[in-house]
Design a protein around this motif. Structure first.
Motif, PDB file in Angstrom:
ATOM      1  N   ASN A   1     -62.194  97.252  34.407  1.00 27.70           N
ATOM      2  CA  ASN A   1     -61.298  98.195  35.060  1.00 27.70           C
ATOM      3  C   ASN A   1     -60.085  98.441  34.162  1.00 27.70           C
ATOM      4  N   TYR A   2     -59.832  99.696  33.856  1.00 26.98           N
ATOM      5  CA  TYR A   2     -58.744 100.058  32.935  1.00 26.98           C
ATOM      6  C   TYR A   2     -57.390  99.558  33.432  1.00 26.98           C
ATOM      7  N   GLN A   3     -57.073  99.801  34.688  1.00 27.34           N
ATOM      8  CA  GLN A   3     -55.783  99.377  35.230  1.00 27.34           C
ATOM      9  C   GLN A   3     -55.660  97.857  35.248  1.00 27.34           C
ATOM     10  N   LEU A   4     -56.766  97.182  35.493  1.00 24.77           N
ATOM     11  CA  LEU A   4     -56.759  95.725  35.482  1.00 24.77           C
ATOM     12  C   LEU A   4     -56.449  95.194  34.079  1.00 24.77           C
TER      13      LEU A   4
ATOM     14  N   LEU B   1     -58.397  97.134  25.371  1.00 19.91           N
ATOM     15  CA  LEU B   1     -58.690  98.177  26.360  1.00 19.91           C
ATOM     16  C   LEU B   1     -60.030  98.837  26.036  1.00 19.91           C
ATOM     17  N   GLU B   2     -60.412  98.820  24.787  1.00 17.70           N
ATOM     18  CA  GLU B   2     -61.693  99.301  24.256  1.00 17.70           C
ATOM     19  C   GLU B   2     -61.829 100.820  24.214  1.00 17.70           C
ATOM     20  N   THR B   3     -61.497 101.501  25.308  1.00 19.91           N
ATOM     21  CA  THR B   3     -61.683 102.953  25.347  1.00 19.91           C
ATOM     22  C   THR B   3     -60.796 103.570  26.431  1.00 19.91           C
ATOM     23  N   VAL B   4     -60.844 104.878  26.546  1.00 21.64           N
ATOM     24  CA  VAL B   4     -60.022 105.588  27.526  1.00 21.64           C
ATOM     25  C   VAL B   4     -60.667 105.486  28.910  1.00 21.64           C
ATOM     26  N   PRO B   5     -59.892 105.670  29.985  1.00 24.27           N
ATOM     27  CA  PRO B   5     -60.407 105.488  31.348  1.00 24.27           C
ATOM     28  C   PRO B   5     -61.656 106.296  31.680  1.00 24.27           C
ATOM     29  N   SER B   6     -61.734 107.540  31.212  1.00 29.06           N
ATOM     30  CA  SER B   6     -62.866 108.399  31.582  1.00 29.06           C
ATOM     31  C   SER B   6     -64.202 107.884  31.057  1.00 29.06           C
TER      32      SER B   6
ATOM     33  N   LEU C   1     -57.894  86.538  21.629  1.00 30.51           N
ATOM     34  CA  LEU C   1     -58.401  87.824  22.115  1.00 30.51           C
ATOM     35  C   LEU C   1     -59.202  87.511  23.371  1.00 30.51           C
ATOM     36  N   VAL C   2     -58.599  87.729  24.521  1.00 28.90           N
ATOM     37  CA  VAL C   2     -59.141  87.200  25.771  1.00 28.90           C
ATOM     38  C   VAL C   2     -59.838  88.265  26.615  1.00 28.90           C
ATOM     39  N   PRO C   3     -60.736  87.833  27.510  1.00 31.32           N
ATOM     40  CA  PRO C   3     -61.285  88.746  28.516  1.00 31.32           C
ATOM     41  C   PRO C   3     -60.241  89.007  29.593  1.00 31.32           C
ATOM     42  N   ASP C   4     -60.599  89.739  30.636  1.00 30.29           N
ATOM     43  CA  ASP C   4     -59.577  90.081  31.639  1.00 30.29           C
ATOM     44  C   ASP C   4     -59.332  88.998  32.679  1.00 30.29           C
ATOM     45  N   PHE C   5     -60.144  87.923  32.682  1.00 32.81           N
ATOM     46  CA  PHE C   5     -60.002  86.830  33.647  1.00 32.81           C
ATOM     47  C   PHE C   5     -59.936  87.361  35.081  1.00 32.81           C
ATOM     48  N   ASN C   6     -60.563  88.512  35.304  1.00 29.30           N
ATOM     49  CA  ASN C   6     -60.564  89.161  36.627  1.00 29.30           C
ATOM     50  C   ASN C   6     -59.152  89.388  37.171  1.00 29.30           C
ATOM     51  N   GLY C   7     -58.212  89.507  36.238  1.00 26.48           N
ATOM     52  CA  GLY C   7     -56.836  89.812  36.641  1.00 26.48           C
ATOM     53  C   GLY C   7     -56.086  88.673  37.287  1.00 26.48           C
ATOM     54  N   ASP C   8     -56.602  87.450  37.198  1.00 27.26           N
ATOM     55  CA  ASP C   8     -55.948  86.295  37.816  1.00 27.26           C
ATOM     56  C   ASP C   8     -54.653  85.980  37.063  1.00 27.26           C
ATOM     57  N   THR C   9     -53.530  86.282  37.685  1.00 29.48           N
ATOM     58  CA  THR C   9     -52.226  86.139  37.040  1.00 29.48           C
ATOM     59  C   THR C   9     -51.942  84.708  36.600  1.00 29.48           C
ATOM     60  N   GLU C  10     -52.287  83.744  37.416  1.00 28.88           N
ATOM     61  CA  GLU C  10     -52.034  82.341  37.090  1.00 28.88           C
ATOM     62  C   GLU C  10     -52.786  81.925  35.824  1.00 28.88           C
TER      63      GLU C  10
END
Length: 219
Positions: A175-178, A160-165, A134-143
């Motif tokens: 960031n939801y999209q991230l 995702l934890e919750t809805v964007p709003s 169960l990982v954090p978002d790693f700032n979106g680093d794809t590698e």
């Protein structure tokens, strides 16, 4: 006013619960159960269940729903933690292991190397042990995401934890999209494993927002 029975949490005390607590303390390990003050931890420990918390017990983010301590400056990194976790897994005779962590924005790889090292040590003990991360978002680093997803795991989980709003109040530093991107990257490169997420409800979200979140995750 008397509280209803369904809201009362039963106390779980048995030998197995005590053994898990002793092992965690003896091994100088952290669990999300303890650090996040989960009310269910007694029940889980009584059934020899615990979610290991990697990268220490201090997070670099301050989410509105979490009780884990936070700090913004550079923190230490315990390179021996993976070995202690693997030894605890062996002592508990676990067949399924869940690894999660605090978010470490102070580290260039977000702490991914510790995830990989821990998985490797667990698999050295027994190749049959299944591992979920169960990982954090790693700032979106794809590698970085790819390295963790390609490791010897059966489930890649990122909440995702919750809805964007509700992100400004619940996850102000995320960031939801991230987060969707993290899940999408894992799904793309590991179609053979389960990709998982989790959300909280009852925070003010609407039913339509939950439905949209599910559609976003599915896509």
């Amino acid at each position: 006013m008397k509280k209803p029975e369904w809201i009362r949490k039963a106390l779980f005390r048995n030998n197995q619960e005590d053994q898990v607590k002793i092992l965690i303390n003896k091994s100088k390990l952290h669990t999300v159960c303890e650090e996040a003050h989960c009310p269910n931890r007694g029940e889980c420990y009584a059934n020899q269940c615990a979610t290991f918390l990697l990268l220490g017990n201090i997070c670099t983010r301050n989410c509105g729903f979490c009780n884990i301590d936070t700090k913004t400056q550079a923190l230490s990194l315990d390179q021996e933690e993976p070995y202690r976790i693997a030894n605890a897994v062996e002592e508990m005779n676990l067949k399924y292991v869940v690894l999660t962590s605090v978010t470490r924005d102070d580290l260039s790889d977000g702490g991914a190397s510790i995830y990989l090292k821990t998985i490797k040590q667990i698999k050295k003990l027994n190749r049959e042990i299944q591992v979920e991360v169960l990982v954090p978002d790693f700032n979106g680093d794809t590698e970085i995401i790819e390295k963790v997803a390609q490791s010897d795991i059966v489930v890649f989980n990122h909440n995702l934890e919750t809805v964007p709003s509700l992100y400004p109040n619940i996850r102000p530093q995320a960031n939801y999209q991230l987060s969707l991107q993290v899940l999408g990257t894992a799904k793309k490169i590991r179609p053979d494993i389960k990709i998982k997420t989790g959300i909280m409800v009852g925070l003010g979200e609407t039913e339509s927002e939950i439905q949209q979140l599910m559609k976003d995750f599915k896509n």
